[in-house]
Structures are given as structure tokens and as C-alpha cells.
Design a protein around this motif. Structure first.
Motif, short mmCIF file in Angstrom:
data_model
loop_
_atom_site.label_atom_id
_atom_site.label_comp_id
_atom_site.label_asym_id
_atom_site.label_seq_id
_atom_site.Cartn_x
_atom_site.Cartn_y
_atom_site.Cartn_z
N PHE A 6 0.11 -6.75 -11.80
CA PHE A 6 -0.81 -5.69 -11.41
C PHE A 6 -0.14 -4.77 -10.41
O PHE A 6 0.43 -5.24 -9.42
N CYS A 7 -0.24 -3.47 -10.64
CA CYS A 7 0.13 -2.51 -9.62
C CYS A 7 -1.13 -2.10 -8.88
O CYS A 7 -2.25 -2.30 -9.36
N ALA A 8 -0.95 -1.53 -7.71
CA ALA A 8 -2.09 -1.07 -6.92
C ALA A 8 -1.65 0.09 -6.04
O ALA A 8 -0.45 0.26 -5.76
N ALA A 9 -2.62 0.87 -5.63
CA ALA A 9 -2.36 1.98 -4.71
C ALA A 9 -3.40 1.95 -3.60
O ALA A 9 -4.55 1.56 -3.82
N LEU A 10 -2.97 2.35 -2.42
CA LEU A 10 -3.86 2.41 -1.26
C LEU A 10 -4.02 3.87 -0.86
O LEU A 10 -3.08 4.47 -0.34
N PRO A 11 -5.20 4.43 -1.09
CA PRO A 11 -5.43 5.82 -0.67
C PRO A 11 -5.35 5.94 0.85
O PRO A 11 -5.73 5.01 1.57
N SER A 12 -4.87 7.05 1.33
CA SER A 12 -4.83 7.28 2.76
C SER A 12 -6.24 7.29 3.31
O SER A 12 -7.14 7.88 2.72
N GLY A 13 -6.45 6.59 4.43
CA GLY A 13 -7.79 6.48 4.99
C GLY A 13 -8.70 5.61 4.15
O GLY A 13 -9.92 5.71 4.24
N GLY A 14 -8.11 4.72 3.34
CA GLY A 14 -8.88 3.95 2.38
C GLY A 14 -9.35 2.61 2.89
O GLY A 14 -9.77 1.78 2.10
N TYR A 15 -9.25 2.38 4.21
CA TYR A 15 -9.76 1.14 4.80
C TYR A 15 -9.17 -0.08 4.10
O TYR A 15 -9.86 -1.07 3.89
N ASN A 16 -7.90 0.00 3.75
CA ASN A 16 -7.19 -1.09 3.09
C ASN A 16 -7.78 -1.48 1.75
O ASN A 16 -7.52 -2.57 1.27
N LYS A 17 -8.57 -0.61 1.14
CA LYS A 17 -9.17 -0.94 -0.15
C LYS A 17 -8.21 -0.52 -1.26
O LYS A 17 -8.11 0.65 -1.61
N LEU A 18 -7.53 -1.52 -1.83
CA LEU A 18 -6.58 -1.25 -2.88
C LEU A 18 -7.29 -0.89 -4.19
O LEU A 18 -8.34 -1.45 -4.52
N ILE A 19 -6.66 0.01 -4.92
CA ILE A 19 -7.11 0.36 -6.27
C ILE A 19 -6.10 -0.22 -7.23
O ILE A 19 -4.91 0.12 -7.17
N PHE A 20 -6.56 -1.11 -8.13
CA PHE A 20 -5.66 -1.83 -9.02
C PHE A 20 -5.55 -1.19 -10.39
O PHE A 20 -6.52 -0.61 -10.91
N GLY A 21 -4.36 -1.32 -10.98
CA GLY A 21 -4.20 -1.00 -12.38
C GLY A 21 -4.78 -2.11 -13.24
O GLY A 21 -5.19 -3.15 -12.74
N ALA A 22 -4.79 -1.87 -14.55
CA ALA A 22 -5.44 -2.80 -15.48
C ALA A 22 -4.61 -4.05 -15.76
O ALA A 22 -5.13 -5.02 -16.30
N GLY A 23 -3.34 -4.01 -15.41
CA GLY A 23 -2.50 -5.18 -15.60
C GLY A 23 -1.60 -5.08 -16.82
O GLY A 23 -1.93 -4.41 -17.80
N THR A 24 -0.45 -5.76 -16.74
CA THR A 24 0.50 -5.86 -17.85
C THR A 24 0.82 -7.33 -18.07
O THR A 24 1.26 -8.01 -17.15
N ARG A 25 0.60 -7.79 -19.28
CA ARG A 25 0.93 -9.17 -19.61
C ARG A 25 2.36 -9.20 -20.12
O ARG A 25 2.67 -8.66 -21.19
N LEU A 26 3.24 -9.82 -19.35
CA LEU A 26 4.66 -9.91 -19.69
C LEU A 26 4.97 -11.28 -20.27
O LEU A 26 4.63 -12.30 -19.66
N ALA A 27 5.58 -11.29 -21.43
CA ALA A 27 6.02 -12.54 -22.06
C ALA A 27 7.54 -12.49 -22.19
O ALA A 27 8.07 -11.54 -22.78
N VAL A 28 8.21 -13.48 -21.63
CA VAL A 28 9.67 -13.57 -21.72
C VAL A 28 9.98 -14.75 -22.64
O VAL A 28 9.67 -15.90 -22.33
N HIS A 29 10.63 -14.46 -23.75
CA HIS A 29 10.91 -15.47 -24.76
C HIS A 29 12.33 -16.01 -24.61
O HIS A 29 13.27 -15.23 -24.50
N PRO A 30 12.46 -17.34 -24.62
CA PRO A 30 13.80 -17.94 -24.46
C PRO A 30 14.70 -17.58 -25.64
O PRO A 30 14.23 -17.32 -26.74
#
Lengths: 114, 113
Positions: free
Chosen positions: B89-113
Motif C-alpha cells: 500500500f502506498c499512502a500520502a499525508l496532506p499538509s495540515g492533515g493531522y497525520n491522517k494518511l490517505i491510502f492507495g487501493a493496494g498492489t498484490r505482488l506475487a514473486v514466483h520461484p
């Protein structure tokens, strides 16, 4: 960082009942938050738990459904009231330990409502 | 308010390859951008973060780049290993955002041997 624990780690509840989730931190922290993470989804902020005053709720979340307490700088509770199956989710607390923005998550409480 | 978009939603790579996940944000005043890794059944764990006064940050096989002009930031994982498999998950913190992170929807990473 901070050591964060949550109780319970998981629970199965009947609809119409309430569950209180506890979040304990090993040191005083500036800010505490409660999130919900539905299966396969991202993290949604429920509210900011304010020490000594009422929590600040995000759009779509209300105090009657999710009452929150924060009696001191190391502890908070979230209650999920009058539960329905739609409340089945993972509930996570997070903390900001100091003056910087870094935020750490508790282990989560996995809730299933039947 | 701030909005964070994350791509791709799923990513599959062979062990040893590189993986790149991209996020864009809408609020140009956002000033802090963390990345979290969440393994199945575990809590999100902070793996790297970057502040708006820095263009790139590296920690072993992980790096994050920030382009403030374009309002996007990316996570780069080199020499991927099966244990890198997780949701990121990535996230961003708006300036003056009271530490309230805004998250992205997520990326499911699969690493295959």
C-alpha cells in the motif's frame, strides 16, 4: 517505533451484539487511529482517538455505531455496536509515536459477525 | 481532498526480476509518502517512506522515488524474492492533515520461484 497490542485478536459474534476492541501501546504516543480493512480491500480510517475528548470521526462513521475511548496516551478502545454481517472485517489501531509522521499499526482484530 | 491512485492492482514477477508499483496523488501540498507491506493475515508494516524535500530514498533492495511536479511516487524492488510476495500500500499525508494518511487501493505482488 512502538510495540502495539490488540485484544481480542479475533472473534465470532452474533448479529445485534457489541464488541469492544482494545489497543495498548508500550509508550505514550501522540496520536491514535482506528481503521477498518474489509476482505481484500485497502485501509479505511474510522476515526482519530483523542486523549481526554471525543473522537473525530470520518465521513460515513458515527459515534453511536463506533464509540471510541482514549483515557490516556497509551490505551484506546473501539466498540462495534449492534453488529451486522456487514461489520465483518479487520479492525486495526495505529499510532504516531512522536512528532514525526511515521505511523505504525497494531496486529488487528479479525471480526466475523454471523 | 487528497486522493491516491495505485497501479497495478496485481503484479506477478519471476524471482530475481524487479518490481515497480506506482502511485499518483492529487493534493500538491501533500508532504509525506510511506509504503506499507502487508503479508497475509498480518498487520501493515512500514517498509520505506519519503518526504517531499527528497527525490529518492533507498534501503537495500527497496527504493522510492518522488516526482512532485507530476505528483507521483513509485516503489522499486530489485532482485525480488518469494518472501517479497505480499500486498503493498502506498499512502500520502496532506499538509495540515493531522497525520491522517490517505491510502492507495493496494498492489498484490506475487514473486514466483
Amino acid at each position: 517505533s512502538a510495540v502495539i497490542s490488540q485484544k481480542p485478536s479475533r472473534d465470532i459474534c452474533q448479529r445485534g451484539t457489541s464488541l469492544t476492541i482494545q489497543c495498548q501501546v508500550d509508550s505514550q504516543v501522540t496520536m491514535m487511529f482506528w481503521y477498518r480493512q474489509q476482505p481484500g480491500q485497502s485501509l479505511t480510517l474510522i476515526a482519530t482517538a483523542n486523549q481526554g475528548s471525543e473522537a473525530t470521526y470520518e465521513s460515513g462513521f458515527v459515534i453511536d455505531k463506533f464509540p471510541i475511548s482514549r483515557p490516556n496516551l497509551t490505551f484506546s478502545t473501539l466498540t462495534v455496536s449492534n453488529m451486522s454481517p456487514e461489520d465483518s472485517s479487520i479492525y486495526l489501531c495505529s499510532v504516531v509515536p512522536g512528532s514525526q509522521e511515521t505511523q505504525y499499526f497494531g496486529p488487528g482484530t479479525r471480526l466475523l459477525v454471523l | 481532498g487528497e486522493n491516491v491512485e495505485q497501479h497495478p492492482s496485481t503484479l506477478s514477477v519471476q524471482e530475481g526480476d524487479s518490481a515497480v508499483i506506482k502511485c499518483t496523488y492529487s493534493d500538491s501540498a501533500s508532504n509525506y509518502f510511506p509504503w506499507y507491506k502487508q503479508e497475509l493475515g498480518k498487520r501493515p508494516q512500514l517498509i520505506i517512506d519519503i518526504r517531499s524535500n527528497v527525490g529518492e530514498k533507498k534501503d537495500q533492495r527497496i527504493a522510492v522515488t518522488l516526482n512532485k511536479t507530476a505528483k507521483h511516487f513509485s516503489l522499486h524492488i530489485t532482485e525480488t524474492q518469494p518472501e517479497d510476495s505480499a500486498v503493498y500500500f502506498c499512502a500520502a499525508l496532506p499538509s495540515g492533515g493531522y497525520n491522517k494518511l490517505i491510502f492507495g487501493a493496494g498492489t498484490r505482488l506475487a514473486v514466483h520461484p
